[in-house]
Design a protein around this motif. Structure first.
Motif, mmCIF file in Angstrom:
data_model
loop_
_atom_site.group_PDB
_atom_site.id
_atom_site.type_symbol
_atom_site.label_atom_id
_atom_site.label_comp_id
_atom_site.label_asym_id
_atom_site.label_seq_id
_atom_site.Cartn_x
_atom_site.Cartn_y
_atom_site.Cartn_z
ATOM 1 N N ALA A 1 -8.662 6.583 13.349
ATOM 2 C CA ALA A 1 -8.211 7.328 12.057
ATOM 3 C C ALA A 1 -8.936 6.794 10.727
ATOM 4 N N VAL A 2 -9.812 5.566 10.865
ATOM 5 C CA VAL A 2 -10.172 4.931 9.783
ATOM 6 C C VAL A 2 -11.679 5.339 9.538
ATOM 7 N N GLN A 3 -12.148 6.175 8.438
ATOM 8 C CA GLN A 3 -13.252 6.517 7.616
ATOM 9 C C GLN A 3 -14.181 5.327 7.175
ATOM 10 N N GLU A 4 -13.685 4.720 6.378
ATOM 11 C CA GLU A 4 -14.084 3.680 5.717
ATOM 12 C C GLU A 4 -13.260 2.523 5.509
ATOM 13 N N ALA A 5 -13.542 1.098 5.428
ATOM 14 C CA ALA A 5 -12.726 0.101 5.414
ATOM 15 C C ALA A 5 -13.438 -1.022 4.595
ATOM 16 N N ALA A 6 -12.720 -1.698 3.658
ATOM 17 C CA ALA A 6 -12.994 -2.776 2.932
ATOM 18 C C ALA A 6 -11.943 -3.972 2.579
ATOM 19 N N VAL A 7 -12.451 -4.963 2.958
ATOM 20 C CA VAL A 7 -11.378 -5.926 2.911
ATOM 21 C C VAL A 7 -11.472 -7.028 1.659
ATOM 22 N N VAL A 8 -10.342 -7.223 0.902
ATOM 23 C CA VAL A 8 -10.621 -8.199 -0.426
ATOM 24 C C VAL A 8 -9.451 -9.162 -0.489
ATOM 25 N N ALA A 9 -9.396 -10.008 -1.442
ATOM 26 C CA ALA A 9 -8.544 -11.203 -1.374
ATOM 27 C C ALA A 9 -7.623 -10.675 -2.395
ATOM 28 N N LYS A 10 -6.199 -10.898 -1.905
ATOM 29 C CA LYS A 10 -5.244 -10.699 -2.840
ATOM 30 C C LYS A 10 -4.470 -12.006 -3.230
ATOM 31 N N PRO A 11 -4.508 -12.214 -4.442
ATOM 32 C CA PRO A 11 -3.920 -13.750 -5.034
ATOM 33 C C PRO A 11 -2.451 -13.791 -4.259
ATOM 34 N N CYS A 12 -2.120 -15.040 -4.062
ATOM 35 C CA CYS A 12 -0.796 -15.613 -3.565
ATOM 36 C C CYS A 12 -0.462 -16.872 -4.023
ATOM 37 N N PRO A 13 0.512 -17.142 -4.691
ATOM 38 C CA PRO A 13 0.935 -18.397 -5.251
ATOM 39 C C PRO A 13 1.393 -19.584 -4.293
ATOM 40 N N VAL A 14 1.381 -19.086 -3.110
ATOM 41 C CA VAL A 14 1.672 -20.129 -1.967
ATOM 42 C C VAL A 14 0.493 -20.508 -1.082
ATOM 43 N N LEU A 15 -0.409 -19.359 -0.727
ATOM 44 C CA LEU A 15 -1.617 -19.515 0.028
ATOM 45 C C LEU A 15 -2.841 -19.551 -0.629
ATOM 46 N N GLY A 16 -2.581 -19.069 -1.995
ATOM 47 C CA GLY A 16 -3.959 -19.080 -2.813
ATOM 48 C C GLY A 16 -4.564 -17.631 -2.522
ATOM 49 N N ASP B 1 -2.139 -3.730 -9.735
ATOM 50 C CA ASP B 1 -1.010 -3.361 -8.928
ATOM 51 C C ASP B 1 -0.018 -4.479 -9.040
ATOM 52 N N ILE B 2 -0.291 -5.790 -8.699
ATOM 53 C CA ILE B 2 0.525 -6.814 -8.855
ATOM 54 C C ILE B 2 1.210 -6.966 -10.100
ATOM 55 N N ALA B 3 0.466 -6.887 -11.260
ATOM 56 C CA ALA B 3 0.937 -6.942 -12.607
ATOM 57 C C ALA B 3 2.131 -5.796 -12.737
ATOM 58 N N ALA B 4 1.683 -4.495 -12.378
ATOM 59 C CA ALA B 4 2.534 -3.446 -12.440
ATOM 60 C C ALA B 4 3.768 -3.875 -11.557
ATOM 61 N N GLN B 5 3.817 -4.309 -10.487
ATOM 62 C CA GLN B 5 5.084 -4.714 -9.605
ATOM 63 C C GLN B 5 5.781 -5.540 -10.242
ATOM 64 N N GLY B 6 5.420 -6.373 -11.015
ATOM 65 C CA GLY B 6 5.862 -7.718 -11.862
ATOM 66 C C GLY B 6 6.625 -7.088 -12.920
#
Length: 342
Positions: free
Chosen positions: A257-272, A334-339
């Motif tokens: 089902a995957v046409q394109e994929a890209a992986v990025v870092a998501k900031p985390c206060p616990v794991l970095g 998105d993180i800021a909006a959720q906050g």
């Protein structure tokens, strides 16, 4: 002038590398489907065709349906594009209906070629030989080229160093590491520029010991095959565990089902940082299914924990490279909006 002579010298080396490695002749017909202002279009296509006396077919704007038709009508023999462009061609019904038998060399770079794409191209155009190349503006195009016929066998490698290239793998202290170990790729040789124009600060940061510091994490094995593991700035550090995004992306590409994929870092206060995947879909699938798919192929700490699922292509620049910086910025928004909603 000295600068002009050096530029001519660099270009001459680069063009000859393409001509010899890809066996280009006056009979070849190349499609210029990438920007002519970029080193790939300028050196690998325009200058290469001028050098061998071949034909250059200019593609004003890459649109997969029109490109596939042009490749058949113009009897294109040689292309050099990013993997996503080949993937878009495969989605066209005409790709398996038109006569593309003249197409013998499909060069690619800028990103890994997913294994399913390699297999689909081999089935659709049996006479097409894929060739991975690796280089940049600073290296006046190719620093490595995969020998003809070996890209499918060594799909995880970007080739071997061109004859005049000196590729070193260096650790954080600037010491060369043994074959097979990972580090930053430093590239030297006649085709490498001496520095950045009128920018001594950037030159001091980007060049060392006669080499250009690529910013790519990679390795060179005992046979001389060069592998790119990730961009240093793209590698994810999840609680001390280093994660190469290319490995995770390749796992995602194995899902139909995957046409394109890209992986990025998501900031985390616990794991970095945690692993976040951007996925462009060719058919509906949910994040839970993709998570289970990756869990069957990757160590648990490498499995993406959050997803952005799209029915549209992922953001790319004019050269077809993924804009991961924009993706990271969107994750932060998105993180800021959720906050704000809490």
């Amino acid at each position: 002038p000295k600068g002009a002579m050096l530029t001519h010298f660099n270009i001459a080396h680069s063009v000859v590398h393409y001509e010899v490695a890809l066996k280009l002749t006056h009979a070849d017909r190349a499609a210029l489907a990438v920007p002519a202002s970029h080193v790939t279009g300028l050196i690998a296509l325009i200058a290469a065709m001028v050098h061998v006396g071949g034909t250059l077919v200019i593609v004003p704007e890459f649109k997969a349906p029109a490109f596939v038709q042009l490749a058949a009508d113009e009897r294109i023999t040689f292309s050099l594009m990013v993997p996503a462009m080949y993937q878009l061609c495969l989605l066209q019904p005409a790709f398996t209906q038109l006569d593309l038998s003249a197409w013998r060399v499909g060069g690619y770079g800028g990103a890994p070629m997913p294994v399913p794409t390699v297999q689909a191209l081999a089935q659709a155009v049996p006479g097409l030989t894929l060739v991975n190349c690796y280089g940049s503006t600073e290296t006046t195009s190719p620093a490595t080229i995969m020998p003809l016929g070996l890209s499918a066998i060594h799909n995880d490698a970007v080739g071997i160093a061109v004859p005049c290239a000196d590729i070193r793998v260096m650790d954080d202290e600037g010491q060369e590491v043994p074959p097979g170990q990972s580090g930053e790729l430093w590239i030297g040789g006649a085709m490498v520029v001496p520095g950045y124009w009128d920018n001594p600060e950037a030159t001091a940061k980007g060049f060392a010991d006669g080499c250009w510091r690529s910013g790519d994490l990679g390795s060179v094995d005992a046979q001389g095959l060069v592998r790119i593991h990730d961009r240093i700035k793209d590698m994810i550090n999840r609680g001390g565990y280093k994660i190469y995004t290319i490995e995770v992306e390749n796992a995602l590409y194995e899902h139909p089902a995957v046409q394109e994929a890209a992986v990025v870092a998501k900031p985390c206060p616990v794991l970095g940082e945690r692993v976040h995947a951007w996925v462009s879909l060719r058919s509906p699938v949910d994040a839970q299914t993709l998570r289970a798919h990756c869990a069957a192929r990757l160590s648990d700490y490498k499995v993406p924990e959050s997803y952005t699922l799209l029915n549209t292509p992922l953001p790319r620049n004019a050269n077809g490279k993924l804009l991961k910086r924009e993706m990271r910025e969107q994750v932060l928004q998105d993180i800021a909006a959720q906050g704000d909603q809490k």
